[in-house]
Design a protein around this motif. Structure first.
Motif, PDB file in Angstrom:
ATOM      1  N   ALA A 219       0.834  -1.209   0.000  1.00  0.00           N
ATOM      2  CA  ALA A 219       0.000   0.000   0.000  1.00  0.00           C
ATOM      3  C   ALA A 219       0.871   1.262   0.000  1.00  0.00           C
ATOM      4  CB  ALA A 219      -0.927  -0.012   1.209  1.00  0.00           C
ATOM      5  N   ASP A 220       1.952   1.236   0.772  1.00  0.00           N
ATOM      6  CA  ASP A 220       2.863   2.386   0.805  1.00  0.00           C
ATOM      7  C   ASP A 220       3.501   2.624  -0.563  1.00  0.00           C
ATOM      8  OD1 ASP A 220       2.292   2.731   3.469  1.00  0.00           O
ATOM      9  OD2 ASP A 220       4.130   1.751   4.187  1.00  0.00           O
ATOM     10  N   ARG A 221       3.926   1.529  -1.225  1.00  0.00           N
ATOM     11  CA  ARG A 221       4.574   1.671  -2.533  1.00  0.00           C
ATOM     12  C   ARG A 221       3.575   2.105  -3.601  1.00  0.00           C
ATOM     13  NH1 ARG A 221       8.320   1.593  -0.123  1.00  0.00           N
ATOM     14  NH2 ARG A 221      10.343   0.589  -0.471  1.00  0.00           N
ATOM     15  N   ARG A 222       2.342   1.693  -3.476  1.00  0.00           N
ATOM     16  CA  ARG A 222       1.330   2.167  -4.423  1.00  0.00           C
ATOM     17  C   ARG A 222       1.197   3.687  -4.322  1.00  0.00           C
ATOM     18  NH1 ARG A 222      -2.057  -2.816  -3.803  1.00  0.00           N
ATOM     19  NH2 ARG A 222      -2.123  -3.719  -5.914  1.00  0.00           N
ATOM     20  N   ALA A 223       1.245   4.163  -3.099  1.00  0.00           N
ATOM     21  CA  ALA A 223       1.089   5.600  -2.893  1.00  0.00           C
ATOM     22  C   ALA A 223       2.331   6.378  -3.301  1.00  0.00           C
ATOM     23  CB  ALA A 223       0.754   5.874  -1.427  1.00  0.00           C
ATOM     24  N   ALA A 224       3.503   5.744  -3.157  1.00  0.00           N
ATOM     25  CA  ALA A 224       4.762   6.438  -3.466  1.00  0.00           C
ATOM     26  C   ALA A 224       5.734   5.451  -4.096  1.00  0.00           C
ATOM     27  CB  ALA A 224       5.347   7.041  -2.196  1.00  0.00           C
ATOM     28  N   PRO A 225       5.598   5.166  -5.404  1.00  0.00           N
ATOM     29  CA  PRO A 225       6.490   4.211  -6.083  1.00  0.00           C
ATOM     30  C   PRO A 225       7.949   4.650  -5.997  1.00  0.00           C
ATOM     31  CG  PRO A 225       4.603   4.766  -7.465  1.00  0.00           C
ATOM     32  CD  PRO A 225       4.585   5.726  -6.313  1.00  0.00           C
ATOM     33  N   GLN A 226       8.845   3.649  -5.984  1.00  0.00           N
ATOM     34  CA  GLN A 226      10.278   3.911  -5.949  1.00  0.00           C
ATOM     35  C   GLN A 226      10.969   3.081  -7.022  1.00  0.00           C
ATOM     36  OE1 GLN A 226      11.941   3.595  -2.001  1.00  0.00           O
ATOM     37  NE2 GLN A 226      10.178   4.616  -1.046  1.00  0.00           N
ATOM     38  N   ASP A 227      12.281   3.224  -7.112  1.00  0.00           N
ATOM     39  CA  ASP A 227      13.060   2.463  -8.082  1.00  0.00           C
ATOM     40  C   ASP A 227      13.469   1.133  -7.455  1.00  0.00           C
ATOM     41  OD1 ASP A 227      14.541   1.616 -10.229  1.00  0.00           O
ATOM     42  OD2 ASP A 227      16.298   2.858  -9.750  1.00  0.00           O
ATOM     43  N   LEU A 229      12.175  -3.391  -7.088  1.00  0.00           N
ATOM     44  CA  LEU A 229      11.431  -4.486  -7.699  1.00  0.00           C
ATOM     45  C   LEU A 229       9.975  -4.496  -7.256  1.00  0.00           C
ATOM     46  CD1 LEU A 229      11.369  -7.043  -9.435  1.00  0.00           C
ATOM     47  CD2 LEU A 229      12.259  -8.322  -7.476  1.00  0.00           C
ATOM     48  N   LEU A 230       9.710  -4.150  -6.014  1.00  0.00           N
ATOM     49  CA  LEU A 230       8.328  -4.141  -5.539  1.00  0.00           C
ATOM     50  C   LEU A 230       7.487  -3.159  -6.344  1.00  0.00           C
ATOM     51  CD1 LEU A 230       6.127  -5.020  -3.629  1.00  0.00           C
ATOM     52  CD2 LEU A 230       6.985  -3.395  -1.931  1.00  0.00           C
ATOM     53  N   SER A 231       8.003  -1.978  -6.612  1.00  0.00           N
ATOM     54  CA  SER A 231       7.246  -1.008  -7.415  1.00  0.00           C
ATOM     55  C   SER A 231       6.995  -1.538  -8.818  1.00  0.00           C
ATOM     56  CB  SER A 231       8.010   0.328  -7.475  1.00  0.00           C
ATOM     57  OG  SER A 231       8.149   0.885  -6.190  1.00  0.00           O
ATOM     58  N   ASP A 232       7.974  -2.241  -9.391  1.00  0.00           N
ATOM     59  CA  ASP A 232       7.787  -2.846 -10.711  1.00  0.00           C
ATOM     60  C   ASP A 232       6.677  -3.894 -10.684  1.00  0.00           C
ATOM     61  OD1 ASP A 232       9.827  -1.295 -11.712  1.00  0.00           O
ATOM     62  OD2 ASP A 232      11.345  -2.881 -11.588  1.00  0.00           O
ATOM     63  N   LEU A 233       6.657  -4.708  -9.618  1.00  0.00           N
ATOM     64  CA  LEU A 233       5.627  -5.744  -9.516  1.00  0.00           C
ATOM     65  C   LEU A 233       4.245  -5.124  -9.312  1.00  0.00           C
ATOM     66  CD1 LEU A 233       7.502  -8.356  -7.283  1.00  0.00           C
ATOM     67  CD2 LEU A 233       6.961  -8.565  -9.718  1.00  0.00           C
ATOM     68  N   ILE A 234       4.175  -4.048  -8.564  1.00  0.00           N
ATOM     69  CA  ILE A 234       2.887  -3.375  -8.361  1.00  0.00           C
ATOM     70  C   ILE A 234       2.370  -2.826  -9.687  1.00  0.00           C
ATOM     71  CG2 ILE A 234       1.783  -1.373  -7.288  1.00  0.00           C
ATOM     72  CD1 ILE A 234       3.623  -1.874  -4.849  1.00  0.00           C
ATOM     73  N   ARG A 235       3.263  -2.280 -10.506  1.00  0.00           N
ATOM     74  CA  ARG A 235       2.833  -1.805 -11.833  1.00  0.00           C
ATOM     75  C   ARG A 235       2.309  -2.962 -12.672  1.00  0.00           C
ATOM     76  NH1 ARG A 235       7.910   0.369 -11.886  1.00  0.00           N
ATOM     77  NH2 ARG A 235       8.019   2.404 -10.864  1.00  0.00           N
ATOM     78  N   ALA A 236       2.979  -4.096 -12.605  1.00  0.00           N
ATOM     79  CA  ALA A 236       2.518  -5.268 -13.356  1.00  0.00           C
ATOM     80  C   ALA A 236       1.152  -5.719 -12.872  1.00  0.00           C
ATOM     81  CB  ALA A 236       3.523  -6.411 -13.227  1.00  0.00           C
ATOM     82  N   ARG A 237       0.887  -5.545 -11.589  1.00  0.00           N
ATOM     83  CA  ARG A 237      -0.411  -5.903 -11.021  1.00  0.00           C
ATOM     84  C   ARG A 237      -1.491  -4.893 -11.426  1.00  0.00           C
ATOM     85  NH1 ARG A 237      -5.039  -8.032  -9.561  1.00  0.00           N
ATOM     86  NH2 ARG A 237      -5.922  -7.201  -7.649  1.00  0.00           N
ATOM     87  N   ASP A 238      -1.200  -3.592 -11.264  1.00  0.00           N
ATOM     88  CA  ASP A 238      -2.224  -2.566 -11.399  1.00  0.00           C
ATOM     89  C   ASP A 238      -2.436  -2.103 -12.833  1.00  0.00           C
ATOM     90  OD1 ASP A 238      -2.370  -2.772  -8.699  1.00  0.00           O
ATOM     91  OD2 ASP A 238      -1.369  -0.877  -8.247  1.00  0.00           O
TER      92      ASP A 238
END
Length: 420
Positions: A219-227, A229-238
Protein backbone atom coordinates in the motif's frame (compact mmCIF):
# COMPACT_ATOMS: atom_id res chain seq x y z
CA UNK A 1 10.69 -52.00 -8.23
CA UNK A 2 7.38 -50.15 -7.93
CA UNK A 3 5.13 -48.76 -5.23
CA UNK A 4 5.04 -51.98 -3.21
CA UNK A 5 8.25 -51.13 -1.33
CA UNK A 6 7.76 -50.16 2.32
CA UNK A 7 8.49 -46.55 3.28
CA UNK A 8 11.52 -45.96 5.52
CA UNK A 9 11.04 -43.25 8.17
CA UNK A 10 13.76 -40.61 8.40
CA UNK A 11 15.13 -40.42 11.95
CA UNK A 12 16.45 -37.36 13.83
CA UNK A 13 19.99 -38.57 13.09
CA UNK A 14 19.28 -38.10 9.39
CA UNK A 15 18.66 -34.40 9.88
CA UNK A 16 21.97 -33.94 11.70
CA UNK A 17 24.01 -35.84 9.11
CA UNK A 18 22.06 -37.12 6.09
CA UNK A 19 25.06 -38.24 4.05
CA UNK A 20 25.45 -41.80 5.44
CA UNK A 21 21.74 -42.35 4.80
CA UNK A 22 22.03 -40.91 1.29
CA UNK A 23 24.94 -43.25 0.54
CA UNK A 24 22.99 -46.30 1.69
CA UNK A 25 19.86 -45.29 -0.21
CA UNK A 26 21.79 -44.59 -3.44
CA UNK A 27 23.17 -48.12 -3.29
CA UNK A 28 19.63 -49.50 -3.12
CA UNK A 29 18.02 -47.70 -6.05
CA UNK A 30 17.79 -44.33 -7.81
CA UNK A 31 14.59 -43.56 -5.87
CA UNK A 32 13.41 -45.05 -2.58
CA UNK A 33 10.29 -44.95 -0.44
CA UNK A 34 10.66 -42.84 2.70
CA UNK A 35 8.30 -41.38 5.28
CA UNK A 36 8.66 -37.67 5.98
CA UNK A 37 6.60 -36.33 8.87
CA UNK A 38 4.73 -39.62 8.73
CA UNK A 39 3.70 -39.27 5.07
CA UNK A 40 5.11 -41.86 2.62
CA UNK A 41 6.70 -40.50 -0.53
CA UNK A 42 9.48 -41.19 -3.00
CA UNK A 43 12.94 -39.71 -2.51
CA UNK A 44 15.10 -39.50 -5.64
CA UNK A 45 18.74 -39.88 -4.58
CA UNK A 46 20.92 -40.43 -7.66
CA UNK A 47 22.21 -37.62 -9.85
CA UNK A 48 21.04 -38.66 -13.32
CA UNK A 49 17.59 -39.61 -12.08
CA UNK A 50 17.33 -36.40 -10.06
CA UNK A 51 17.87 -34.39 -13.24
CA UNK A 52 15.24 -36.52 -14.97
CA UNK A 53 12.69 -36.00 -12.21
CA UNK A 54 13.33 -32.25 -11.97
CA UNK A 55 12.76 -31.78 -15.69
CA UNK A 56 10.02 -34.36 -16.32
CA UNK A 57 6.62 -33.03 -17.41
CA UNK A 58 4.90 -35.73 -15.34
CA UNK A 59 6.46 -34.42 -12.10
CA UNK A 60 4.25 -31.46 -11.20
CA UNK A 61 3.38 -29.13 -8.33
CA UNK A 62 -0.42 -29.48 -8.88
CA UNK A 63 -1.67 -28.60 -5.39
CA UNK A 64 -5.13 -30.08 -5.92
CA UNK A 65 -3.72 -33.42 -7.05
CA UNK A 66 -1.16 -33.48 -4.24
CA UNK A 67 -3.90 -32.60 -1.74
CA UNK A 68 -6.02 -35.53 -2.90
CA UNK A 69 -3.05 -37.89 -2.57
CA UNK A 70 -2.22 -36.67 0.93
CA UNK A 71 -5.88 -36.86 1.96
CA UNK A 72 -6.07 -40.44 0.73
CA UNK A 73 -2.98 -41.29 2.78
CA UNK A 74 -3.94 -39.53 6.00
CA UNK A 75 -7.72 -39.82 5.84
CA UNK A 76 -7.87 -36.30 7.28
CA UNK A 77 -9.89 -34.73 4.50
CA UNK A 78 -11.17 -37.30 2.03
CA UNK A 79 -11.50 -36.05 -1.53
CA UNK A 80 -14.96 -34.78 -2.44
CA UNK A 81 -16.84 -37.28 -4.64
CA UNK A 82 -17.53 -36.33 -8.21
CA UNK A 83 -21.17 -35.23 -8.74
CA UNK A 84 -23.33 -37.94 -10.30
CA UNK A 85 -26.50 -35.95 -10.97
CA UNK A 86 -28.47 -38.34 -8.71
CA UNK A 87 -30.50 -37.15 -5.73
CA UNK A 88 -29.13 -37.92 -2.28
CA UNK A 89 -30.63 -37.88 1.22
CA UNK A 90 -27.26 -36.92 2.68
CA UNK A 91 -26.92 -33.18 3.20
CA UNK A 92 -23.89 -31.67 1.50
CA UNK A 93 -20.82 -31.16 3.67
CA UNK A 94 -20.09 -27.63 4.76
CA UNK A 95 -17.41 -26.06 2.57
CA UNK A 96 -14.05 -25.61 4.27
CA UNK A 97 -13.27 -22.06 5.46
CA UNK A 98 -11.47 -19.80 3.02
CA UNK A 99 -7.71 -19.84 3.68
CA UNK A 100 -6.22 -16.66 5.08
CA UNK A 101 -3.74 -14.51 3.18
CA UNK A 102 -0.92 -15.90 5.33
CA UNK A 103 -1.90 -19.47 4.52
CA UNK A 104 -2.16 -18.71 0.82
CA UNK A 105 1.16 -16.87 0.85
CA UNK A 106 2.91 -20.01 2.09
CA UNK A 107 1.66 -22.22 -0.74
CA UNK A 108 0.76 -20.01 -3.71
CA UNK A 109 4.01 -18.81 -5.27
CA UNK A 110 6.47 -19.70 -8.04
CA UNK A 111 7.98 -22.68 -6.26
CA UNK A 112 4.57 -24.35 -6.06
CA UNK A 113 3.27 -23.37 -9.50
CA UNK A 114 3.24 -25.25 -12.81
CA UNK A 115 3.25 -23.69 -16.28
CA UNK A 116 1.70 -21.51 -17.55
CA UNK A 117 1.40 -19.70 -14.18
CA UNK A 118 5.02 -20.48 -13.28
CA UNK A 119 6.24 -19.14 -16.63
CA UNK A 120 4.27 -15.91 -16.19
CA UNK A 121 5.44 -15.32 -12.63
CA UNK A 122 9.08 -16.11 -13.32
CA UNK A 123 9.17 -13.77 -16.29
CA UNK A 124 7.95 -10.91 -14.10
CA UNK A 125 11.03 -11.07 -11.84
CA UNK A 126 13.57 -12.58 -14.23
CA UNK A 127 15.02 -9.25 -15.31
CA UNK A 128 16.02 -8.44 -11.72
CA UNK A 129 18.17 -11.59 -11.52
CA UNK A 130 20.13 -11.56 -14.78
CA UNK A 131 23.90 -12.10 -14.45
CA UNK A 132 24.54 -8.51 -15.56
CA UNK A 133 22.06 -7.06 -13.04
CA UNK A 134 23.54 -9.18 -10.25
CA UNK A 135 27.10 -8.08 -11.03
CA UNK A 136 25.96 -4.47 -10.81
CA UNK A 137 25.15 -5.20 -7.17
CA UNK A 138 28.74 -6.19 -6.32
CA UNK A 139 29.78 -2.75 -4.96
CA UNK A 140 26.70 -2.62 -2.71
CA UNK A 141 27.36 -6.18 -1.51
CA UNK A 142 31.00 -5.37 -0.81
CA UNK A 143 30.00 -2.28 1.16
CA UNK A 144 27.59 -4.30 3.29
CA UNK A 145 30.19 -7.03 3.85
CA UNK A 146 32.80 -4.46 4.91
CA UNK A 147 30.37 -2.95 7.42
CA UNK A 148 29.47 -6.35 8.88
CA UNK A 149 33.01 -7.67 9.09
CA UNK A 150 34.18 -4.43 10.65
CA UNK A 151 32.33 -5.64 13.74
CA UNK A 152 33.84 -9.15 13.52
CA UNK A 153 37.57 -8.85 12.82
CA UNK A 154 39.77 -9.20 15.89
CA UNK A 155 37.20 -10.99 18.06
CA UNK A 156 38.01 -14.18 19.93
CA UNK A 157 34.63 -15.83 19.56
CA UNK A 158 31.83 -14.84 17.19
CA UNK A 159 28.91 -16.60 15.52
CA UNK A 160 29.55 -15.93 11.84
CA UNK A 161 25.92 -16.64 10.93
CA UNK A 162 24.54 -14.13 13.42
CA UNK A 163 27.21 -11.53 12.65
CA UNK A 164 27.18 -11.71 8.84
CA UNK A 165 25.52 -14.79 7.38
CA UNK A 166 21.99 -13.68 8.26
CA UNK A 167 22.19 -9.89 7.88
CA UNK A 168 23.98 -9.87 4.51
CA UNK A 169 21.28 -11.51 2.34
CA UNK A 170 18.50 -9.79 4.29
CA UNK A 171 20.08 -6.43 3.52
CA UNK A 172 20.83 -7.19 -0.13
CA UNK A 173 17.45 -8.71 -0.96
CA UNK A 174 15.56 -6.06 0.99
CA UNK A 175 17.35 -3.30 -0.90
CA UNK A 176 16.65 -5.02 -4.21
CA UNK A 177 12.97 -5.55 -3.48
CA UNK A 178 12.31 -2.38 -1.49
CA UNK A 179 11.99 -3.32 2.20
CA UNK A 180 12.95 -0.29 4.35
CA UNK A 181 16.18 -0.65 6.33
CA UNK A 182 14.33 -0.17 9.62
CA UNK A 183 12.22 -3.28 8.94
CA UNK A 184 14.93 -5.61 7.71
CA UNK A 185 15.86 -7.19 11.05
CA UNK A 186 12.23 -8.07 11.78
CA UNK A 187 11.74 -9.43 8.28
CA UNK A 188 14.85 -11.57 8.65
CA UNK A 189 13.49 -13.05 11.89
CA UNK A 190 10.18 -13.89 10.21
CA UNK A 191 11.94 -15.48 7.24
CA UNK A 192 14.13 -17.61 9.49
CA UNK A 193 11.14 -18.83 11.49
CA UNK A 194 9.33 -19.86 8.30
CA UNK A 195 12.21 -21.90 6.87
CA UNK A 196 13.14 -24.06 9.87
CA UNK A 197 11.07 -26.70 11.60
CA UNK A 198 8.53 -24.92 13.83
CA UNK A 199 5.16 -25.87 15.27
CA UNK A 200 2.24 -25.41 12.83
CA UNK A 201 0.53 -22.82 15.05
CA UNK A 202 3.72 -20.76 15.25
CA UNK A 203 4.26 -21.12 11.50
CA UNK A 204 0.80 -19.71 10.77
CA UNK A 205 1.27 -16.90 13.32
CA UNK A 206 4.51 -15.81 11.61
CA UNK A 207 2.95 -16.12 8.15
CA UNK A 208 0.02 -13.92 9.13
CA UNK A 209 2.35 -11.28 10.60
CA UNK A 210 4.47 -11.27 7.45
CA UNK A 211 1.43 -11.14 5.17
CA UNK A 212 0.01 -8.17 7.11
CA UNK A 213 3.34 -6.37 6.89
CA UNK A 214 3.65 -7.00 3.14
CA UNK A 215 0.09 -5.77 2.58
CA UNK A 216 0.99 -2.51 4.28
CA UNK A 217 4.29 -2.19 2.41
CA UNK A 218 2.52 -2.70 -0.92
CA UNK A 219 0.00 0.00 0.00
CA UNK A 220 2.86 2.39 0.80
CA UNK A 221 4.57 1.67 -2.53
CA UNK A 222 1.33 2.17 -4.42
CA UNK A 223 1.09 5.60 -2.89
CA UNK A 224 4.76 6.44 -3.47
CA UNK A 225 6.49 4.21 -6.08
CA UNK A 226 10.28 3.91 -5.95
CA UNK A 227 13.06 2.46 -8.08
CA UNK A 228 12.79 -1.08 -6.76
CA UNK A 229 11.43 -4.49 -7.70
CA UNK A 230 8.33 -4.14 -5.54
CA UNK A 231 7.25 -1.01 -7.41
CA UNK A 232 7.79 -2.85 -10.71
CA UNK A 233 5.63 -5.74 -9.52
CA UNK A 234 2.89 -3.37 -8.36
CA UNK A 235 2.83 -1.81 -11.83
CA UNK A 236 2.52 -5.27 -13.36
CA UNK A 237 -0.41 -5.90 -11.02
CA UNK A 238 -2.22 -2.57 -11.40
CA UNK A 239 -1.45 -1.45 -14.95
CA UNK A 240 -0.92 -4.69 -16.82
CA UNK A 241 -3.10 -7.14 -14.81
CA UNK A 242 -0.34 -9.75 -14.98
CA UNK A 243 -0.66 -11.08 -11.44
CA UNK A 244 -3.25 -11.19 -8.69
CA UNK A 245 -3.02 -9.41 -5.35
CA UNK A 246 -2.32 -12.73 -3.59
CA UNK A 247 0.38 -13.52 -6.15
CA UNK A 248 1.91 -10.11 -5.52
CA UNK A 249 2.17 -10.72 -1.77
CA UNK A 250 3.38 -14.29 -2.29
CA UNK A 251 6.00 -13.22 -4.82
CA UNK A 252 7.66 -10.82 -2.39
CA UNK A 253 7.49 -13.41 0.40
CA UNK A 254 9.05 -16.11 -1.74
CA UNK A 255 11.88 -13.95 -3.06
CA UNK A 256 12.85 -12.78 0.41
CA UNK A 257 12.36 -15.98 2.39
CA UNK A 258 13.84 -18.42 -0.13
CA UNK A 259 16.75 -16.22 -1.21
CA UNK A 260 17.66 -15.29 2.35
CA UNK A 261 17.98 -18.75 3.88
CA UNK A 262 19.69 -20.32 0.86
CA UNK A 263 22.46 -17.72 0.94
CA UNK A 264 22.90 -17.74 4.71
CA UNK A 265 23.48 -21.47 4.86
CA UNK A 266 25.57 -21.66 1.71
CA UNK A 267 27.91 -19.24 3.53
CA UNK A 268 27.81 -21.20 6.79
CA UNK A 269 28.26 -24.65 5.28
CA UNK A 270 30.97 -23.38 2.92
CA UNK A 271 33.06 -21.63 5.58
CA UNK A 272 32.78 -24.69 7.81
CA UNK A 273 34.03 -26.91 4.97
CA UNK A 274 37.05 -24.64 4.47
CA UNK A 275 37.86 -24.57 8.18
CA UNK A 276 37.68 -28.37 8.36
CA UNK A 277 40.01 -28.73 5.37
CA UNK A 278 43.07 -26.57 6.12
CA UNK A 279 44.83 -27.54 2.89
CA UNK A 280 41.93 -26.14 0.86
CA UNK A 281 41.78 -23.03 3.05
CA UNK A 282 45.49 -22.43 2.52
CA UNK A 283 45.06 -22.87 -1.24
CA UNK A 284 42.37 -20.18 -1.41
CA UNK A 285 44.45 -17.82 0.73
CA UNK A 286 47.44 -18.35 -1.56
CA UNK A 287 45.41 -17.86 -4.74
CA UNK A 288 42.17 -15.83 -4.39
CA UNK A 289 41.46 -16.73 -8.02
CA UNK A 290 40.38 -20.14 -6.69
CA UNK A 291 37.52 -18.60 -4.71
CA UNK A 292 34.89 -18.86 -7.45
CA UNK A 293 35.62 -22.58 -7.84
CA UNK A 294 35.56 -22.94 -4.06
CA UNK A 295 32.02 -21.53 -3.96
CA UNK A 296 31.02 -24.05 -6.65
CA UNK A 297 32.41 -26.79 -4.43
CA UNK A 298 30.56 -25.37 -1.40
CA UNK A 299 27.41 -25.84 -3.47
CA UNK A 300 28.21 -29.45 -4.34
CA UNK A 301 29.82 -30.66 -1.14
CA UNK A 302 27.29 -29.49 1.44
CA UNK A 303 24.64 -27.44 -0.31
CA UNK A 304 22.12 -25.42 1.67
CA UNK A 305 19.06 -26.55 -0.30
CA UNK A 306 18.93 -30.30 0.34
CA UNK A 307 15.41 -31.25 -0.66
CA UNK A 308 13.15 -30.03 -3.42
CA UNK A 309 9.67 -28.81 -2.66
CA UNK A 310 6.94 -31.45 -2.80
CA UNK A 311 5.92 -32.80 -6.20
CA UNK A 312 3.28 -35.26 -7.37
CA UNK A 313 3.30 -37.53 -10.40
CA UNK A 314 0.71 -36.83 -13.09
CA UNK A 315 1.69 -40.07 -14.84
CA UNK A 316 4.23 -42.88 -14.41
CA UNK A 317 7.81 -41.65 -13.96
CA UNK A 318 10.31 -44.09 -15.44
CA UNK A 319 13.68 -43.89 -13.68
CA UNK A 320 15.07 -47.11 -15.09
CA UNK A 321 15.35 -49.41 -12.07
CA UNK A 322 12.32 -47.72 -10.53
CA UNK A 323 8.97 -46.76 -12.03
CA UNK A 324 7.08 -44.33 -9.81
CA UNK A 325 3.36 -44.65 -10.51
CA UNK A 326 0.88 -41.85 -11.12
CA UNK A 327 -0.42 -39.99 -8.06
CA UNK A 328 2.65 -40.52 -5.90
CA UNK A 329 4.41 -37.82 -3.87
CA UNK A 330 8.00 -37.18 -4.96
CA UNK A 331 10.85 -35.20 -3.41
CA UNK A 332 14.27 -34.90 -5.03
CA UNK A 333 17.31 -34.93 -2.76
CA UNK A 334 19.71 -32.37 -4.21
CA UNK A 335 22.12 -33.17 -1.39
CA UNK A 336 22.19 -36.87 -2.27
CA UNK A 337 22.54 -36.17 -6.00
CA UNK A 338 25.53 -33.91 -5.39
CA UNK A 339 27.33 -36.75 -3.55
CA UNK A 340 26.58 -39.40 -6.19
CA UNK A 341 29.87 -41.12 -7.13
CA UNK A 342 28.41 -41.95 -10.55
CA UNK A 343 28.70 -38.23 -11.35
CA UNK A 344 31.39 -36.92 -8.95
CA UNK A 345 34.37 -39.23 -8.24
CA UNK A 346 35.23 -39.46 -4.53
CA UNK A 347 32.25 -37.25 -3.66
CA UNK A 348 33.03 -37.21 0.06
CA UNK A 349 36.28 -35.36 -0.69
CA UNK A 350 36.14 -31.55 -0.45
CA UNK A 351 38.18 -30.29 -3.41
CA UNK A 352 37.97 -26.66 -4.52
CA UNK A 353 39.65 -27.51 -7.84
CA UNK A 354 37.05 -30.14 -8.70
CA UNK A 355 34.97 -29.97 -11.88
CA UNK A 356 31.54 -29.28 -10.38
CA UNK A 357 29.66 -28.94 -13.67
CA UNK A 358 26.19 -30.40 -13.28
CA UNK A 359 25.89 -29.98 -9.52
CA UNK A 360 22.29 -29.49 -8.45
CA UNK A 361 22.60 -27.18 -5.44
CA UNK A 362 20.08 -24.76 -6.95
CA UNK A 363 17.89 -27.36 -8.63
CA UNK A 364 17.40 -28.04 -12.32
CA UNK A 365 14.79 -27.40 -14.97
CA UNK A 366 12.12 -24.73 -14.85
CA UNK A 367 12.27 -24.45 -11.06
CA UNK A 368 16.03 -23.90 -10.86
CA UNK A 369 16.63 -21.16 -8.29
CA UNK A 370 16.31 -17.77 -9.93
CA UNK A 371 18.57 -16.17 -7.34
CA UNK A 372 21.48 -18.61 -7.71
CA UNK A 373 23.89 -16.01 -9.18
CA UNK A 374 23.06 -13.59 -6.35
CA UNK A 375 23.59 -16.25 -3.66
CA UNK A 376 26.93 -17.24 -5.19
CA UNK A 377 28.10 -13.62 -5.49
CA UNK A 378 27.26 -12.80 -1.87
CA UNK A 379 29.05 -15.93 -0.70
CA UNK A 380 32.13 -15.18 -2.80
CA UNK A 381 32.38 -11.57 -1.59
CA UNK A 382 31.83 -12.44 2.07
CA UNK A 383 34.22 -15.41 2.18
CA UNK A 384 36.92 -13.57 0.24
CA UNK A 385 36.71 -10.56 2.53
CA UNK A 386 36.65 -12.75 5.65
CA UNK A 387 39.83 -14.57 4.63
CA UNK A 388 41.55 -11.30 3.76
CA UNK A 389 40.65 -9.60 7.05
CA UNK A 390 41.18 -12.60 9.32
CA UNK A 391 44.46 -14.40 8.53
CA UNK A 392 44.17 -16.53 11.69
CA UNK A 393 40.57 -17.56 11.15
CA UNK A 394 39.65 -20.84 12.84
CA UNK A 395 36.68 -22.80 14.13
CA UNK A 396 35.83 -22.04 17.77
CA UNK A 397 33.96 -25.27 18.51
CA UNK A 398 34.31 -29.02 18.18
CA UNK A 399 32.71 -29.94 14.82
CA UNK A 400 30.87 -32.77 16.58
CA UNK A 401 29.07 -30.21 18.74
CA UNK A 402 27.66 -28.22 15.82
CA UNK A 403 23.94 -28.71 15.36
CA UNK A 404 21.76 -28.47 12.26
CA UNK A 405 18.14 -27.78 11.55
CA UNK A 406 16.87 -29.25 8.33
CA UNK A 407 13.67 -28.74 6.44
CA UNK A 408 14.29 -28.00 2.79
CA UNK A 409 17.55 -26.39 3.86
CA UNK A 410 20.47 -27.92 5.76
CA UNK A 411 21.10 -25.13 8.23
CA UNK A 412 23.73 -24.75 10.93
CA UNK A 413 22.22 -23.35 14.10
CA UNK A 414 25.44 -21.40 14.69
CA UNK A 415 29.01 -21.23 13.36
CA UNK A 416 31.41 -20.11 16.15
CA UNK A 417 34.72 -18.80 14.79
CA UNK A 418 37.84 -17.05 16.08
CA UNK A 419 39.04 -14.22 13.89
CA UNK A 420 42.32 -13.35 15.65
Amino acid sequence: MTEGTAAEPLTPDFFQNPYPVYERLREQAPAVRIALQGIPMWLVVRHAEARTALSSPVVVKDKARAGRVIAAITGAQPPMPEPTGEASDTPPAAPPPEPSLGQRMLVEHMLTADPPDHTRLRKLVGKAFTVRRIQELRPRIQQTVDELLGEVAGREDVDLLKAAGYPLPVSVLSDLIGVPAADQEQFGAWSSALTVAVQPDRLLEVAESMAAYLTGLIADRRAAPQDDLLSDLIRARDEEDRLSEVELVSMVFQLLAAGYETTTHLIGNGVLALLRHPDQLDAVRADPGLLSGAVDEFCRYDNALHLSTLNVTAGPLDLGEVVIPEDELVVVSLGAANRDPRRFPHPERFDIRRDTAGQLAFGHGIHRCLGAPLARLQTEVLVGSLLERCPRLELAADPADLRYQMNLTRALEALPIRTC
